[in-house]
Design a protein around this motif. Structure first.
Motif, mmCIF file in Angstrom:
data_model
loop_
_atom_site.group_PDB
_atom_site.id
_atom_site.type_symbol
_atom_site.label_atom_id
_atom_site.label_comp_id
_atom_site.label_asym_id
_atom_site.label_seq_id
_atom_site.Cartn_x
_atom_site.Cartn_y
_atom_site.Cartn_z
ATOM 1 N N PRO A 171 0.814 -1.223 0.000
ATOM 2 C CA PRO A 171 0.000 0.000 0.000
ATOM 3 C C PRO A 171 0.844 1.269 0.000
ATOM 4 C CG PRO A 171 -0.095 -1.082 2.145
ATOM 5 C CD PRO A 171 0.616 -2.023 1.227
ATOM 6 N N MET A 172 0.410 2.230 -0.837
ATOM 7 C CA MET A 172 1.066 3.526 -0.929
ATOM 8 C C MET A 172 0.002 4.605 -0.758
ATOM 9 S SD MET A 172 3.519 2.914 -4.250
ATOM 10 C CE MET A 172 4.429 4.432 -3.969
ATOM 11 N N ILE A 173 0.375 5.691 -0.101
ATOM 12 C CA ILE A 173 -0.544 6.804 0.080
ATOM 13 C C ILE A 173 -0.056 8.000 -0.717
ATOM 14 C CG2 ILE A 173 0.559 7.684 2.177
ATOM 15 C CD1 ILE A 173 -2.390 8.205 3.181
ATOM 16 N N MET A 174 -1.019 8.788 -1.223
ATOM 17 C CA MET A 174 -0.704 9.914 -2.103
ATOM 18 C C MET A 174 -1.379 11.177 -1.581
ATOM 19 S SD MET A 174 -2.379 11.863 -4.630
ATOM 20 C CE MET A 174 -3.633 10.834 -5.395
ATOM 21 N N LEU A 175 -0.673 12.292 -1.697
ATOM 22 C CA LEU A 175 -1.225 13.623 -1.418
ATOM 23 C C LEU A 175 -0.966 14.484 -2.638
ATOM 24 C CD1 LEU A 175 -2.276 15.899 0.558
ATOM 25 C CD2 LEU A 175 0.133 16.275 1.118
ATOM 26 N N GLY A 176 -1.962 15.291 -3.029
ATOM 27 C CA GLY A 176 -1.728 16.142 -4.187
ATOM 28 C C GLY A 176 -2.725 17.264 -4.301
ATOM 29 N N ALA A 177 -2.518 18.063 -5.352
ATOM 30 C CA ALA A 177 -3.502 19.093 -5.697
ATOM 31 C C ALA A 177 -4.767 18.395 -6.154
ATOM 32 C CB ALA A 177 -2.942 19.992 -6.794
ATOM 33 N N GLY A 178 -5.927 18.829 -5.663
ATOM 34 C CA GLY A 178 -7.165 18.115 -5.921
ATOM 35 C C GLY A 178 -8.115 18.862 -6.826
ATOM 36 N N GLY A 179 -9.352 18.346 -6.880
ATOM 37 C CA GLY A 179 -10.377 18.960 -7.706
ATOM 38 C C GLY A 179 -10.311 18.497 -9.141
ATOM 39 N N VAL A 180 -10.966 19.231 -10.011
ATOM 40 C CA VAL A 180 -11.091 18.808 -11.404
ATOM 41 C C VAL A 180 -9.769 18.887 -12.163
ATOM 42 C CG1 VAL A 180 -13.521 19.427 -11.536
ATOM 43 C CG2 VAL A 180 -11.802 21.145 -12.094
ATOM 44 N N GLU A 234 5.252 19.476 2.277
ATOM 45 C CA GLU A 234 6.299 20.409 1.846
ATOM 46 C C GLU A 234 6.762 20.134 0.422
ATOM 47 O OE1 GLU A 234 7.534 23.012 3.292
ATOM 48 O OE2 GLU A 234 6.548 22.831 5.254
ATOM 49 N N GLY A 235 6.603 18.880 -0.032
ATOM 50 C CA GLY A 235 7.083 18.516 -1.356
ATOM 51 C C GLY A 235 6.173 18.927 -2.499
ATOM 52 N N LEU A 236 4.989 19.396 -2.195
ATOM 53 C CA LEU A 236 4.067 19.803 -3.258
ATOM 54 C C LEU A 236 4.422 21.181 -3.791
ATOM 55 C CD1 LEU A 236 0.622 18.750 -1.709
ATOM 56 C CD2 LEU A 236 2.015 17.468 -3.355
ATOM 57 N N ARG A 237 4.228 21.384 -5.080
ATOM 58 C CA ARG A 237 4.428 22.726 -5.659
ATOM 59 C C ARG A 237 3.416 23.709 -5.088
ATOM 60 N NH1 ARG A 237 4.431 19.667 -10.329
ATOM 61 N NH2 ARG A 237 2.527 20.685 -11.068
ATOM 62 N N MET A 238 2.261 23.189 -4.654
ATOM 63 C CA MET A 238 1.230 24.064 -4.111
ATOM 64 C C MET A 238 1.415 24.342 -2.615
ATOM 65 S SD MET A 238 -2.084 21.512 -3.691
ATOM 66 C CE MET A 238 -3.110 22.880 -3.219
ATOM 67 N N ALA A 239 2.535 23.891 -2.033
ATOM 68 C CA ALA A 239 2.757 24.096 -0.594
ATOM 69 C C ALA A 239 2.651 25.576 -0.197
ATOM 70 C CB ALA A 239 4.099 23.504 -0.181
ATOM 71 N N PRO A 240 3.217 26.516 -0.993
ATOM 72 C CA PRO A 240 3.072 27.934 -0.603
ATOM 73 C C PRO A 240 1.616 28.382 -0.533
ATOM 74 C CG PRO A 240 4.835 27.669 -2.221
ATOM 75 C CD PRO A 240 4.116 26.358 -2.155
ATOM 76 N N ILE A 241 0.768 27.808 -1.384
ATOM 77 C CA ILE A 241 -0.666 28.162 -1.341
ATOM 78 C C ILE A 241 -1.290 27.621 -0.065
ATOM 79 C CG2 ILE A 241 -2.898 27.829 -2.482
ATOM 80 C CD1 ILE A 241 -1.359 27.636 -5.133
ATOM 81 N N LEU A 242 -0.929 26.393 0.303
ATOM 82 C CA LEU A 242 -1.471 25.812 1.532
ATOM 83 C C LEU A 242 -1.028 26.596 2.765
ATOM 84 C CD1 LEU A 242 -0.976 22.005 0.758
ATOM 85 C CD2 LEU A 242 -3.146 23.247 0.838
ATOM 86 N N LEU A 250 5.293 5.020 0.830
ATOM 87 C CA LEU A 250 4.852 3.686 1.220
ATOM 88 C C LEU A 250 4.236 3.731 2.607
ATOM 89 C CD1 LEU A 250 7.859 1.446 0.078
ATOM 90 C CD2 LEU A 250 5.567 1.503 -0.928
ATOM 91 N N CYS A 251 3.198 2.932 2.816
ATOM 92 C CA CYS A 251 2.600 2.806 4.136
ATOM 93 C C CYS A 251 3.355 1.739 4.936
ATOM 94 C CB CYS A 251 1.142 2.396 4.022
ATOM 95 S SG CYS A 251 0.093 3.596 3.172
ATOM 96 N N PRO A 252 3.468 1.909 6.239
ATOM 97 C CA PRO A 252 2.917 3.006 7.027
ATOM 98 C C PRO A 252 3.844 4.221 7.022
ATOM 99 C CG PRO A 252 3.945 1.419 8.488
ATOM 100 C CD PRO A 252 4.066 0.854 7.099
ATOM 101 N N ILE A 253 3.234 5.399 7.091
ATOM 102 C CA ILE A 253 4.014 6.624 7.174
ATOM 103 C C ILE A 253 4.056 7.106 8.617
ATOM 104 C CG2 ILE A 253 3.452 7.319 4.820
ATOM 105 C CD1 ILE A 253 1.456 9.350 6.035
ATOM 106 N N GLU A 254 5.050 7.958 8.879
ATOM 107 C CA GLU A 254 5.160 8.610 10.187
ATOM 108 C C GLU A 254 4.870 10.099 10.002
ATOM 109 O OE1 GLU A 254 9.094 7.731 11.483
ATOM 110 O OE2 GLU A 254 8.629 5.621 11.960
ATOM 111 N N ALA A 255 4.807 10.822 11.118
ATOM 112 C CA ALA A 255 4.499 12.257 11.059
ATOM 113 C C ALA A 255 5.506 13.002 10.184
ATOM 114 C CB ALA A 255 4.482 12.843 12.466
ATOM 115 N N ARG A 256 6.775 12.597 10.261
ATOM 116 C CA ARG A 256 7.789 13.259 9.438
ATOM 117 C C ARG A 256 7.512 13.059 7.954
ATOM 118 N NH1 ARG A 256 13.771 11.023 9.931
ATOM 119 N NH2 ARG A 256 12.689 9.265 8.964
ATOM 120 N N ASP A 257 7.077 11.849 7.580
ATOM 121 C CA ASP A 257 6.739 11.593 6.171
ATOM 122 C C ASP A 257 5.578 12.475 5.726
ATOM 123 O OD1 ASP A 257 8.586 9.372 5.921
ATOM 124 O OD2 ASP A 257 7.166 8.243 7.139
#
Length: 250
Positions: free
Chosen positions: A144-153, A178-186, A165-172
């Protein structure tokens, strides 16, 4: 919307979630319908819109009095995991009469598509915010792998995503944000309030942490995605939820 006080991936939710999944598997469903999927999220403490479930031929009058308009109407079916493609979602409905009319249209579309309809979910609309997606897939070699990204249409166009890869820790989880290009927007840009990054981190851990939903139930869940999740300075709300079960109806 329902807003549980704390998002938790401590495993206390596992028996209740397993019962929801077991019921769907025993019924031969290939996926959880959205109502059941959001029950899973509520067990994890991830907020979902306030809603009422009604039967496929129930009228909305008297059933949605506790909800605040405008309303969102969605078909419930374990066969229709991409409801928008079938025209099985309506937005901005003002009253019960409009909900009833939309139900009739959706019933016709579902019948035309040959999809079973088990009911409708009537929800309050969620205030806008930054749209993100959290999902999970099973890698045949790695698990199992988990994903975070920019959402919507625009999620598939922007392809601004981070995987772990799962399981992740808080640091992951923090590194994924922080690794997203949209991090400054967040974090807040051009005078706009940032999102609650702590809630995004906690949601990632509740879904992909050591005792998280996907880690604990990867033997029965093939993939899932929450798209969009509305991230705001005052919370995180899962507007849509798709959970595909492993080996059922394949």
């Amino acid at each position: 919307m329902d807003a549980p006080a704390q998002i938790s991936g401590n495993g206390a939710h596992a028996p209740a979630i397993r019962r929801i999944i077991d019921r769907a598997i025993e019924a031969g469903q290939g996926a959880l319908d959205e109502h059941s999927g959001k029950l899973v999220l509520s067990e994890l403490g991830i907020a979902v819109p306030k809603s009422v479930r009604i039967g496929p031929y129930d009228g909305a009058h008297g059933r949605i009095a506790a909800l605040r308009p405008p309303f969102v109407l969605k078909a419930l079916s374990s066969e229709a995991v991409h409801k928008s493609d079938l025209g099985a979602v309506r937005l901005g409905l003002a009253n019960a009469a409009e909900v009833d009319a939309a139900c009739a249209e959706i019933r016709a579309r579902m019948a035309q598509a040959g999809k079973a309809l088990t009911g409708f979910l009537v929800e309050e609309m969620v205030e806008p915010g930054t749209e993100i997606v959290i999902g999970g897939v099973i890698d045949p070699q790695l698990g199992p792998m988990i994903m975070l990204g920019a959402g919507g249409v625009f999620a598939e166009i922007l392809k601004d995503v981070a995987f772990r890869l799962c399981p992740i820790e808080a640091r992951d989880a923090c590194e994924m944000i922080e690794g997203l290009r949209m991090a400054p927007i967040l974090k807040g840009a051009r005078g706009k309030a940032g999102a609650d990054l702590g809630r995004i981190r906690d949601a990632l851990l509740a879904l992909g942490g050591e005792d998280g939903f996907f880690t604990a139930h990867a033997d029965r869940v093939e993939e899932f995605d929450l798209n969009p999740l509305i991230a705001r300075h005052d919370g995180l709300v899962a507007v849509d939820c798709r959970v595909v079960l492993r080996g059922v109806g394949k």
